[in-house]
Design a protein around this motif. Sequence first.
Motif, PDB file in Angstrom:
ATOM      1  N   GLU A 121      46.748  37.847  77.499  1.00  0.00           N
ATOM      2  CA  GLU A 121      46.450  37.639  76.077  1.00  0.00           C
ATOM      3  C   GLU A 121      45.007  37.161  75.983  1.00  0.00           C
ATOM      4  N   VAL A 122      44.280  37.638  74.982  1.00  0.00           N
ATOM      5  CA  VAL A 122      42.951  37.092  74.662  1.00  0.00           C
ATOM      6  C   VAL A 122      42.996  36.780  73.164  1.00  0.00           C
ATOM      7  N   VAL A 123      43.076  35.494  72.825  1.00  0.00           N
ATOM      8  CA  VAL A 123      43.292  35.111  71.424  1.00  0.00           C
ATOM      9  C   VAL A 123      42.078  34.370  70.883  1.00  0.00           C
ATOM     10  N   PRO A 124      41.263  35.055  70.055  1.00  0.00           N
ATOM     11  CA  PRO A 124      40.107  34.361  69.479  1.00  0.00           C
ATOM     12  C   PRO A 124      40.511  33.523  68.277  1.00  0.00           C
ATOM     13  N   SER A 125      39.785  32.451  68.028  1.00  0.00           N
ATOM     14  CA  SER A 125      39.970  31.677  66.805  1.00  0.00           C
ATOM     15  C   SER A 125      38.580  31.298  66.292  1.00  0.00           C
ATOM     16  N   TYR A 126      38.512  30.334  65.354  1.00  0.00           N
ATOM     17  CA  TYR A 126      37.207  30.000  64.759  1.00  0.00           C
ATOM     18  C   TYR A 126      36.184  29.590  65.820  1.00  0.00           C
ATOM     19  N   SER A 140      37.139  28.957  69.405  1.00  0.00           N
ATOM     20  CA  SER A 140      37.573  29.050  70.796  1.00  0.00           C
ATOM     21  C   SER A 140      38.301  30.362  71.069  1.00  0.00           C
ATOM     22  N   ILE A 141      38.424  30.678  72.359  1.00  0.00           N
ATOM     23  CA  ILE A 141      39.205  31.849  72.776  1.00  0.00           C
ATOM     24  C   ILE A 141      40.176  31.354  73.834  1.00  0.00           C
ATOM     25  N   LEU A 142      41.447  31.710  73.694  1.00  0.00           N
ATOM     26  CA  LEU A 142      42.446  31.348  74.696  1.00  0.00           C
ATOM     27  C   LEU A 142      42.764  32.599  75.516  1.00  0.00           C
ATOM     28  N   CYS A 143      42.619  32.492  76.838  1.00  0.00           N
ATOM     29  CA  CYS A 143      42.878  33.625  77.726  1.00  0.00           C
ATOM     30  C   CYS A 143      44.050  33.274  78.632  1.00  0.00           C
ATOM     31  N   VAL A 144      45.094  34.097  78.608  1.00  0.00           N
ATOM     32  CA  VAL A 144      46.282  33.860  79.427  1.00  0.00           C
ATOM     33  C   VAL A 144      46.257  34.827  80.605  1.00  0.00           C
TER      34      VAL A 144
END
Lengths: 311, 223
Positions: B48-53, B55-59
Amino acid sequence: MIEVLNGGTRATIQDAGRPGYRHLGIPQSGAADKLCFALANWMAGNRWDAPAIECALGGLHLRFNEPTTIALAGAEMWAQINGQNVKNFSAMRVEKGDILTLSFARDGCRAYIAIAGGLKIAEFMGSASTYLPAEFGGFEGRALRTGDTLAISNRPREAPRKIPQGYTPRLSRHIVLRARSAAEWETLDKPSQRHLFVSPFHASAATDRMGSRLRGDRIKTAKNLSMTSSPLLPGTLQVPPDGQPILMLVDGHCTGGYPRALQIIRADLWLLGQIAPGSQVSFRRCFTEQPPQILQARNSFYGGLIDGFAF
Amino acid sequence: MSIKAPEIRRYGDSAILIDYDVPGYSDRVHTRLNHLAKTLRAQTIWQEVVPSYKSILCVFDLSALSLDDACKKIDDTLKKLSRSPRTKGKVIEIPVVYGGRYGPDMAAIKKSSGLTQSEVIDLHSGQDYRVCMMGFIPGFCFLSEVPKALQHPRYDTPRASVPAGSVGIAGWQTGIYGLDSPGGWQIIGRTPLKLFDKTRENLFLMEAGDTLRFIPSSKALFS
């Protein structure tokens, strides 16, 4: 064909889920307890990820309108066929007209019923999993109810299997989850950091596939924290201003605006699916080198039994 | 001025958070972050690559990659990252009926800003917005900053149900509800467009990085 005589508390069709879409707001869904789901399919002779029924809390009644093999795994729900007790964590033959009834979950939350060949369910975004908030996937995007009929698929399968000794997970009303710190751990005050790992919490009635609201010692941030919305994962423990933490599950929101205190390690995520309202939930701290070792041991143990399975 | 390098932090045992330290919304950070998210999504190691305002969360799969190697991979990607392309993504026009039954919180925004309804509408629809992130539910889009005068805190207790298509304000954020859902944002209007439609070939109307333009419309839009 299988006929639903009673949908029970909440029964949905699930498979391995649809990972990879969180950036679009789509959670991975799938079986909340991936291990028991995989074991049910394995016993039924299926690939571990074939669509199966996930029954939360109990009450599901099914009638089989053709002879087939089924397997049960997960929370003990005192299953009976035609009024005769049948064993949990086992596969069994059912004849045309047989009725399977599940009573109320005792030592966990979710039971899985796998059918030899798997259920015939159209995939949505690559998965048969039901996601209730957006009403897609599974059986018409909703929980099963009286009168629904489920078709059995003709996927290749093997003979039914028996779980070897030592492979049956022990479920209880006391769930212990190993965790690492998440993004805002450092913002918690010192007593809260300590409480999280020593005090037990209880899952409230607000517990479903999206998350579990916990009750227990208040968990607080040292300062009032103003956060912009940020990503979450299944197994993230969020701390809202009222101090009662929320543990995110497989259908949980992809983003949220509360501080993220803990993240449950991957090898323990399957246990989240067995948290029932009233379950006691405790957290144990995991040190850096532990999670890969735990995961490797668990993957080789169950992966050695169930072809292609990993936590 | 260049953007300060993000902090790379461990998130649990199989995810990494790439965190940009910015207060509020920054167009430059958004552009960079979006470019980085797209670059990471093209790498096969991330589940998963989840961008937000900010930060980015990479699983990643912990059985295939160690936490240290995952951090290093992100570090390398950051070092080699090309210049962010000046793109607006898709430019999408969103017809909105402001106020009345479609915007029950218009009165609150008028009061706190001291503006008339048509001034609020002109301000809100008078600029383009970037799509910064999607979620918390399918189709919900979190957009870039609203003009200062329109900024307004969210409800302390969320409403039980906000209809799909509702356009809301929460602090400096503005966004559109993708589904009927509980929600605490101040609702100033509604669009008949479906941001997420399970029956449509293109399930989503937009993705992070796109540009939205609100077009004030008449109530006839809903009839």
